[in-house]
Write a protein that holds these residues in place. Structure first.
Motif, mmCIF file in Angstrom:
data_model
loop_
_atom_site.group_PDB
_atom_site.id
_atom_site.type_symbol
_atom_site.label_atom_id
_atom_site.label_comp_id
_atom_site.label_asym_id
_atom_site.label_seq_id
_atom_site.Cartn_x
_atom_site.Cartn_y
_atom_site.Cartn_z
ATOM 1 N N ASP A 176 32.041 18.388 11.165
ATOM 2 C CA ASP A 176 32.028 17.419 10.076
ATOM 3 C C ASP A 176 30.850 17.724 9.158
ATOM 4 O O ASP A 176 29.692 17.724 9.588
ATOM 5 N N ALA A 177 31.136 17.972 7.894
ATOM 6 C CA ALA A 177 30.095 18.369 6.933
ATOM 7 C C ALA A 177 29.025 17.302 6.747
ATOM 8 O O ALA A 177 27.886 17.622 6.401
ATOM 9 N N GLU A 178 29.359 16.039 6.957
ATOM 10 C CA GLU A 178 28.380 14.967 6.776
ATOM 11 C C GLU A 178 27.580 14.683 8.046
ATOM 12 O O GLU A 178 26.628 13.918 8.011
ATOM 13 N N ALA A 179 27.963 15.299 9.157
ATOM 14 C CA ALA A 179 27.320 14.997 10.427
ATOM 15 C C ALA A 179 26.062 15.836 10.639
ATOM 16 O O ALA A 179 25.960 16.958 10.167
ATOM 17 N N ALA A 180 25.123 15.263 11.335
ATOM 18 C CA ALA A 180 23.900 15.964 11.741
ATOM 19 C C ALA A 180 23.507 15.409 13.106
ATOM 20 O O ALA A 180 23.886 14.296 13.473
ATOM 21 N N ARG A 181 22.752 16.197 13.858
ATOM 22 C CA ARG A 181 22.204 15.676 15.108
ATOM 23 C C ARG A 181 21.178 14.609 14.741
ATOM 24 O O ARG A 181 20.299 14.852 13.919
ATOM 25 N N VAL A 182 21.291 13.464 15.340
ATOM 26 C CA VAL A 182 20.362 12.361 15.076
ATOM 27 C C VAL A 182 19.592 12.108 16.358
ATOM 28 O O VAL A 182 20.165 11.843 17.408
ATOM 29 N N ARG A 183 18.278 12.236 16.291
ATOM 30 C CA ARG A 183 17.419 12.021 17.445
ATOM 31 C C ARG A 183 16.981 10.568 17.430
ATOM 32 O O ARG A 183 16.479 10.068 16.417
#
Length: 194
Positions: A176-183
């Motif tokens: 997903d282009a809008e997704a990122a790993r969120v810590r």
């Protein structure tokens, strides 16, 4: 606290804790857990370390079962490593172990976890200008000071962890282009009144 056993989470014992409680080993393990398989030379470059030191500490991590070969990635003589588990759990009993070596390793481990969390936050703050406006509006750096008993504090911790777990099932595809790993870091500890 009795938590369900997750095969992706390793419980640390005295022996494995002593094998892990080193700043470079912990950084190497995190690099493999969050960045995927890599060679010693790639990790050395990424972490600003020598290949010799990186190779030595990778072998120590492998000897203690934290990492393993990733033969599907290797070409020729290149040795690729991958994390054997995705999470770690520290047994509180190790903090009160009779052996000073174990207590020292537990202290080192906890301080390195705190340092890594601070490094994560500092990296985000230093690089947030490279992220989209949406991500720059969607982050949090807050604190709250509450007057609680140990029992209420434990209840709060368990509820925070349970809430975070509900989002694991909602995690989006890495493509997903809008997704990122969120810590998400959580901390709860008493403050001195002096």
């Amino acid at each position: 606290m009795n938590e369900p056993q997750d095969p992706e989470v390793r419980s640390l014992d005295a022996r494995s804790l002593r094998g892990l409680a080193h700043p470079l080993r912990m950084r190497l393990l995190d690099a493999l857990r969050f960045g995927g398989p890599a060679t010693a030379s790639r990790l050395a470059e990424k972490l600003g370390e020598s290949s010799g030191a990186t190779s030595y500490h990778l072998r120590q991590l492998a000897a203690h079962g934290f990492i393993e070969d990733a033969p599907e990635r290797g070409k020729g003589r290149e040795r690729w490593w991958k994390a054997a588990q995705q999470g770690l759990r520290l047994d509180e009993a190790l903090l009160a172990d009779a052996g000073p070596e174990v207590r020292g390793a537990a202290d080192t481990y906890l301080h390195e976890v705190a340092t890594a969390q601070t490094r994560d936050l500092s990296t985000w703050l230093g690089n947030r200008h490279t992220w989209s406006q949406e991500w720059n509006r969607t982050w949090d750096l807050s604190s709250a000071t509450l007057m609680l008993t140990p029992e209420l504090t434990q209840e709060l911790i368990e509820k925070m962890h349970a809430l975070v777990e509900t989002y694991r099932d909602r995690a989006v595809d890495e493509g997903d282009a809008e997704a990122a790993r969120v810590r998400v870091h959580t901390r709860a500890f008493p403050l001195s009144t002096e």
